[in-house]
Design a protein around this motif. Structure first.
Motif, short mmCIF file in Angstrom:
data_model
loop_
_atom_site.label_atom_id
_atom_site.label_comp_id
_atom_site.label_asym_id
_atom_site.label_seq_id
_atom_site.Cartn_x
_atom_site.Cartn_y
_atom_site.Cartn_z
N THR A 18 16.88 42.26 53.85
CA THR A 18 18.35 42.16 53.72
C THR A 18 18.99 41.74 55.03
OG1 THR A 18 18.25 43.94 52.09
CG2 THR A 18 20.41 43.44 52.99
N ALA A 19 18.58 42.41 56.12
CA ALA A 19 19.15 42.09 57.43
C ALA A 19 18.89 40.63 57.80
CB ALA A 19 18.58 43.03 58.50
N ILE A 22 20.99 38.20 55.58
CA ILE A 22 22.41 38.19 55.97
C ILE A 22 22.60 37.39 57.25
CG2 ILE A 22 24.24 39.66 56.88
CD1 ILE A 22 23.31 41.77 54.80
N THR A 23 21.73 37.64 58.23
CA THR A 23 21.86 36.91 59.49
C THR A 23 21.70 35.42 59.27
OG1 THR A 23 20.94 38.84 60.60
CG2 THR A 23 20.98 36.79 61.85
N VAL A 26 24.88 34.01 57.62
CA VAL A 26 26.01 33.88 58.55
C VAL A 26 25.76 32.73 59.53
CG1 VAL A 26 27.26 35.05 60.39
CG2 VAL A 26 26.73 36.27 58.31
N LEU A 27 24.51 32.62 60.01
CA LEU A 27 24.20 31.55 60.95
C LEU A 27 24.38 30.18 60.31
CD1 LEU A 27 21.10 32.86 62.91
CD2 LEU A 27 23.38 32.42 63.79
N LYS A 29 26.29 29.44 57.84
CA LYS A 29 27.72 29.25 57.64
C LYS A 29 28.35 28.72 58.92
CE LYS A 29 30.95 32.52 57.80
NZ LYS A 29 31.69 33.74 57.50
N GLN A 34 32.87 26.75 57.77
CA GLN A 34 32.97 27.85 56.82
C GLN A 34 33.56 27.49 55.48
OE1 GLN A 34 34.56 27.45 59.55
NE2 GLN A 34 36.67 27.32 58.89
N ASP A 35 34.22 26.37 55.38
CA ASP A 35 34.89 26.09 54.13
C ASP A 35 34.65 24.67 53.70
OD1 ASP A 35 36.37 28.52 53.64
OD2 ASP A 35 37.47 28.02 55.47
N ALA A 71 42.48 34.22 64.31
CA ALA A 71 41.54 33.10 64.49
C ALA A 71 42.21 31.98 65.30
CB ALA A 71 41.09 32.58 63.13
N GLN A 205 33.12 24.89 65.30
CA GLN A 205 32.84 26.29 65.59
C GLN A 205 32.72 26.62 67.08
OE1 GLN A 205 32.31 28.83 62.87
NE2 GLN A 205 33.62 27.20 62.10
#
Lengths: 222, 159
Positions: A18-19, A22-23, A26-27, A29, A34-35, A71, A205
């Motif tokens: 899971t960890a 998730i990492t 996020v990386l 992304k 992000q969009d 932001a 980013q």
């Protein structure tokens, strides 16, 4: 292997997977932006917009921002660094896109910047608002915030009586409304949103990513 | 030799289910907090969106304890609760472990109440990841409460 050991191994493995997932999510992304971006277009910068940099530049970068958006505040040092490095080749513009629904002082902060702009000190107030966002955005009332903005007006040496009167001026409100309407038409739905040569781009980013975007745009004009 | 705590605790399917439920909620809470932690350290802040106030909460002064984001404490808390629940599930029945587990769920629930109150009363914005964590902590607390209630019932039965 006992059942107990098997359960512990399974739980440990699940936590680890899971960890890692998730990492990785996020990386990835962060790498791709992000969009999803529509590639929509915004009106070109004109004399009525607040700009910094070279007014004759072939490359323009327009930011739709909200002074209470954290932001946007985090992007501000990046923008200032870019402006000092590319100011001779790029025209940087800022338009208001106050998110009234989520930011209590989005309106009054945009009004403060516009009111300072009427006395020729837009960017000075713009920079102060972002630099001190963490102070005023947690204040309890608009009156307290206005009082603090008045001290900023003193700090940048503008007429504070006029500044306070202009906060609520029709010209100030109309300008903000006009910016926000143009943003909505251009599919802006978050801040900051950037338009390179009037076309929406995914938010870079980092400073390095922004640099490469501007370098590519400048190279394309040659 | 069994100690008094262990010998007086019958192993029951309900207790096992409650341990398992707490473990599952804790695992989901861990995933939620781990996502926020990874997002804090590896990504730029979430852009401020028209639709929610998550950015406001996650970048507010209340989202950090010194240099450490609250999400890191969330990860530590949920992992501790997960491992304690798994330990309770796989070990001989023990009142001490159940009480420790209940104590953890009380802490989680109490902190969730505080955090949700800060969002509602001070920040005036809500973060859906924090809300999920609060819901999970509440479920854990309910399961923990049930666990100690069964424990006291078992004790009455013993005496």
């Amino acid at each position: 292997m006992s059942t107990r050991t098997q359960i512990w191994l399974a739980v440990g493995f699940a936590v680890l997977i899971t960890a890692l997932t998730i990492t990785a999510t996020v990386l990835s992304k962060g790498k791709t932006g992000q969009d999803a971006v529509s590639g929509s277009t915004a009106p070109a910068l004109t004399e009525t917009d607040w700009t910094r940099g070279n007014k004759q530049a072939k490359v323009t970068l327009t930011e739709y921002g909200d002074f209470q958006c954290p932001a946007c505040a985090q992007y501000e040092p990046i923008m200032q660094k870019l402006e000092s490095e590319y100011g001779d080749r790029v025209l940087f513009g800022f338009r208001n896109f106050p998110l009234y629904q989520v930011h209590k002082y989005a309106g009054i902060s945009a009004q403060a910047a516009e009111a300072a702009g009427l006395q020729g000190k837009y960017w000075e107030m713009h920079d102060l608002l972002y630099a001190n966002q963490s102070k005023w955005s947690v204040m309890g009332s608009e009156k307290e915030v206005t009082n603090l903005f008045n001290t900023y007006a003193q700090q940048i040496s503008i007429d504070t009586t006029r500044f306070l009167a202009d906060l609520d001026a029709k010209a100030v409100r109309d300008k903000i409304q006009s910016d926000a309407s143009a943003g909505s038409t251009a599919d802006v739905n978050h801040t900051p949103t950037f338009f390179l040569n009037n076309t929406q781009i995914p938010n870079p980013q980092s400073y390095e990513q922004f640099k490469s975007v501007l370098d590519a745009a400048l190279a394309a004009t040659k | 030799m069994n100690n008094l705590n262990q010998s007086s605790m019958p192993r029951s399917p309900l207790r096992n289910r409650l341990h398992l439920a707490i473990a599952i909620f804790a695992f989901l809470g861990f995933a939620d907090s781990a996502y926020l932690t990874a997002d804090h350290y590896f990504a730029l802040p979430l852009p401020c969106s028209l639709l929610h106030g998550c950015d406001v909460v996650l970048t507010s002064a209340y989202s950090m304890v010194g240099p450490i984001p609250l999400a890191v404490f969330g990860v530590a808390f949920y992992l501790l609760a997960l491992f304690t629940a798994i330990h309770a599930y796989t070990s001989a029945p023990s009142r001490r472990i159940d009480r420790a587990l209940f104590g953890l769920t009380v802490i989680g629930f109490g902190m969730s109440v505080i955090f949700e109150s800060i969002q509602a009363l001070i920040i005036h914005a809500f973060c859906q990841y924090c809300a999920l964590s609060a819901v999970l902590a509440t479920f854990m607390f309910i399961a923990g409460l049930w666990l100690v209630r069964k424990q006291s019932e078992a004790r009455q039965f013993d005496t």
